[in-house]
Write an enzyme that holds these catalytic residues in place. Structure first.
Site, PDB file in Angstrom:
ATOM      1  N   GLY A 289     -40.603   7.234 -27.243  1.00 46.30           N
ATOM      2  CA  GLY A 289     -40.727   8.382 -26.877  1.00 46.30           C
ATOM      3  C   GLY A 289     -41.589   8.784 -25.697  1.00 46.30           C
ATOM      4  O   GLY A 289     -41.773   9.683 -25.246  1.00 46.30           O
ATOM      5  N   SER A 290     -41.530   7.773 -24.748  1.00 47.23           N
ATOM      6  CA  SER A 290     -42.164   8.158 -23.414  1.00 47.23           C
ATOM      7  C   SER A 290     -41.542   8.880 -22.536  1.00 47.23           C
ATOM      8  O   SER A 290     -42.138   9.705 -21.791  1.00 47.23           O
ATOM      9  CB  SER A 290     -42.413   6.896 -22.563  1.00 47.23           C
ATOM     10  OG  SER A 290     -41.264   6.161 -22.239  1.00 47.23           O
ATOM     11  N   ASN A 291     -40.086   8.816 -22.492  1.00 49.26           N
ATOM     12  CA  ASN A 291     -39.549  10.138 -21.695  1.00 49.26           C
ATOM     13  C   ASN A 291     -39.530  11.413 -22.491  1.00 49.26           C
ATOM     14  O   ASN A 291     -39.569  12.487 -21.838  1.00 49.26           O
ATOM     15  CB  ASN A 291     -37.731   9.519 -21.703  1.00 49.26           C
ATOM     16  CG  ASN A 291     -37.548   8.634 -20.771  1.00 49.26           C
ATOM     17  OD1 ASN A 291     -37.536   8.931 -19.549  1.00 49.26           O
ATOM     18  ND2 ASN A 291     -37.293   7.436 -21.100  1.00 49.26           N
TER      19      ASN A 291
ATOM     20  N   LYS B 255     -20.166   9.558 -40.897  1.00 46.60           N
ATOM     21  CA  LYS B 255     -20.638   9.855 -39.650  1.00 46.60           C
ATOM     22  C   LYS B 255     -20.473  11.356 -39.327  1.00 46.60           C
ATOM     23  O   LYS B 255     -21.417  12.235 -38.702  1.00 46.60           O
ATOM     24  CB  LYS B 255     -20.037   9.188 -38.562  1.00 46.60           C
ATOM     25  CG  LYS B 255     -20.567   9.536 -37.068  1.00 46.60           C
ATOM     26  CD  LYS B 255     -20.034   8.141 -36.105  1.00 46.60           C
ATOM     27  CE  LYS B 255     -20.271   8.848 -34.453  1.00 46.60           C
ATOM     28  NZ  LYS B 255     -20.993   7.616 -33.967  1.00 46.60           N
TER      29      LYS B 255
ATOM     30  N   MET C 127     -30.555   5.645 -30.499  1.00 45.40           N
ATOM     31  CA  MET C 127     -29.870   4.564 -30.622  1.00 45.40           C
ATOM     32  C   MET C 127     -28.352   4.627 -31.387  1.00 45.40           C
ATOM     33  O   MET C 127     -28.078   3.893 -32.181  1.00 45.40           O
ATOM     34  CB  MET C 127     -30.539   3.292 -31.166  1.00 45.40           C
ATOM     35  CG  MET C 127     -32.109   3.261 -30.421  1.00 45.40           C
ATOM     36  SD  MET C 127     -31.600   2.705 -28.840  1.00 45.40           S
ATOM     37  CE  MET C 127     -30.778   1.029 -28.861  1.00 45.40           C
ATOM     38  N   ARG C 128     -27.635   5.912 -31.247  1.00 43.63           N
ATOM     39  CA  ARG C 128     -26.561   5.986 -31.832  1.00 43.63           C
ATOM     40  C   ARG C 128     -25.379   6.599 -30.942  1.00 43.63           C
ATOM     41  O   ARG C 128     -26.174   7.354 -30.021  1.00 43.63           O
ATOM     42  CB  ARG C 128     -26.858   7.023 -32.914  1.00 43.63           C
ATOM     43  CG  ARG C 128     -26.650   6.608 -34.230  1.00 43.63           C
ATOM     44  CD  ARG C 128     -27.192   7.542 -35.205  1.00 43.63           C
ATOM     45  NE  ARG C 128     -27.957   6.786 -36.313  1.00 43.63           N
ATOM     46  CZ  ARG C 128     -27.699   6.050 -37.018  1.00 43.63           C
ATOM     47  NH1 ARG C 128     -26.395   6.028 -37.273  1.00 43.63           N
ATOM     48  NH2 ARG C 128     -28.598   5.428 -37.887  1.00 43.63           N
TER      49      ARG C 128
ATOM     50  N   ASN D 156     -27.830  11.834 -20.788  1.00 42.21           N
ATOM     51  CA  ASN D 156     -28.423  10.577 -21.212  1.00 42.21           C
ATOM     52  C   ASN D 156     -29.160   9.983 -19.955  1.00 42.21           C
ATOM     53  O   ASN D 156     -28.889  10.313 -18.862  1.00 42.21           O
ATOM     54  CB  ASN D 156     -27.221   9.663 -21.755  1.00 42.21           C
ATOM     55  CG  ASN D 156     -27.949   8.468 -22.125  1.00 42.21           C
ATOM     56  OD1 ASN D 156     -28.809   8.362 -22.876  1.00 42.21           O
ATOM     57  ND2 ASN D 156     -27.342   7.092 -21.898  1.00 42.21           N
TER      58      ASN D 156
ATOM     59  N   HIS E 160     -30.327   6.422 -18.417  1.00 42.30           N
ATOM     60  CA  HIS E 160     -30.070   4.621 -18.616  1.00 42.30           C
ATOM     61  C   HIS E 160     -30.772   4.132 -17.683  1.00 42.30           C
ATOM     62  O   HIS E 160     -30.751   4.125 -16.527  1.00 42.30           O
ATOM     63  CB  HIS E 160     -28.619   4.568 -18.609  1.00 42.30           C
ATOM     64  CG  HIS E 160     -28.196   3.029 -18.757  1.00 42.30           C
ATOM     65  ND1 HIS E 160     -28.231   2.660 -20.010  1.00 42.30           N
ATOM     66  CD2 HIS E 160     -27.864   1.972 -17.960  1.00 42.30           C
ATOM     67  CE1 HIS E 160     -27.877   1.520 -19.905  1.00 42.30           C
ATOM     68  NE2 HIS E 160     -27.609   0.900 -18.717  1.00 42.30           N
TER      69      HIS E 160
HETATM   70  C1  GRF Z   1     -35.294   4.402 -21.719  1.00 45.77           C
HETATM   71  O1  GRF Z   1     -35.446   3.217 -21.127  1.00 45.77           O
HETATM   72  C2  GRF Z   1     -34.264   4.925 -21.574  1.00 45.77           C
HETATM   73  O2  GRF Z   1     -33.664   4.814 -20.145  1.00 45.77           O
HETATM   74  C3  GRF Z   1     -33.175   4.257 -22.526  1.00 45.77           C
HETATM   75  O3  GRF Z   1     -33.963   3.854 -23.884  1.00 45.77           O
HETATM   76  C4  GRF Z   1     -35.482   3.832 -23.292  1.00 45.77           C
HETATM   77  C5  GRF Z   1     -36.056   4.943 -24.212  1.00 45.77           C
HETATM   78  O4  GRF Z   1     -37.548   4.790 -23.876  1.00 45.77           O
HETATM   79  N1  GRF Z   1     -32.025   5.066 -22.861  1.00 45.77           N
HETATM   80  P1  GRF Z   1     -38.527   5.933 -24.518  1.00 45.77           P
HETATM   81  O5  GRF Z   1     -38.412   5.780 -26.109  1.00 45.77           O
HETATM   82  O6  GRF Z   1     -38.414   7.231 -23.891  1.00 45.77           O
HETATM   83  O7  GRF Z   1     -39.917   5.196 -24.146  1.00 45.77           O
END
Ligand code: GRF
Length: 202
Positions: free
Chosen positions: A11-13, A65, A90-91, A107, A109
């Site tokens: 969850g850092s983002n 699903k 992750m889905r 998203n 990446h």
């Molecule tokens: C990030 O590196 C993002 O690019 C990828 O998953 C990671 C999630 O990191 N899709 P966080 O949970 O936000 O720390």
């Protein structure tokens, strides 16, 4: 503007976006909901700290699903969600889900798409011996790590960089680019023409 962040892990983002919203840095957008599919995810604790509601949606609680996604969509509609932000979810979302929120799902990446798709992108670029990699924010279509690119920025991989050093550089850039992309969306500055995102002024 109401955002739902979908996340499965650290969850850092999520935190970077929540912090930007708190500083009034997202052109009026705010995280209204966290959607998480992992009861042990650290991001759930983060959401509590920011006093943001969590929908814990467990795939095993649903027959298939389609019914799992239907339940999520119902909640997004009930909460008047304008934008879905995937941050380490992750889905894969189904084509139906993507259609429901057409060009309203982003998203992030940790590589320069279309290179190094998948969940080990930072490591893959590092092991490959790339001289540069980076971060991509894109609208989501029904394919994995695919869809019109909103923002993309490169990171050099120095000769002396270790994998943890590279990971840190990538995450730092993510935490800058994701709020920036959301701000552009909230300001109505992103329009999609075919594969391209146009009308972009940063
Ligand atoms: C990030 O590196 C993002 O690019 C990828 O998953 C990671 C999630 O990191 N899709 P966080 O949970 O936000 O720390």
């Amino acid at each position: 503007m109401n955002i739902a962040v979908f996340a499965s892990g650290r969850g850092s983002n999520f935190c970077a976006i929540a912090r930007a919203a708190k500083k009034n840095d997202l052109a009026g957008a705010r995280i209204s909901l966290l959607v998480c599919d992992n009861p042990r995810a650290l991001v759930i604790r983060r959401a509590k700290e920011f006093k943001i509601k969590t929908l814990l949606a467990l795939r095993e609680d649903f027959y298939d699903k389609a019914s799992f996604e239907h339940a999520i969509i119902q909640r997004l509609k009930a909460d008047n969600i304008d934008l879905v932000v995937l941050a380490g979810f992750m889905r894969m979302l189904s084509a139906d889900f993507v259609k429901t929120f057409r060009q309203r799902i982003m998203n992030i990446h940790p590589a320069l798409l279309p290179a190094f798709k998948g969940s080990t992108a930072i490591r893959d670029a590092f092991i490959y011996g790339s001289k540069a990699t980076g971060v991509t924010v894109h609208f989501v279509d029904a394919l994995m790590d695919h869809g019109p690119i909103i923002l993309q920025e490169a990171v050099k991989i120095g000769r002396k960089d270790t994998l943890p050093v590279l990971e840190e550089k990538i995450h730092k850039l993510e935490h800058k680019l994701y709020p920036e992309a959301i701000r552009l969306f909230a300001k109505g500055k992103l329009s999609v023409r075919g594969r391209k995102v146009l009308a972009l002024t940063r």
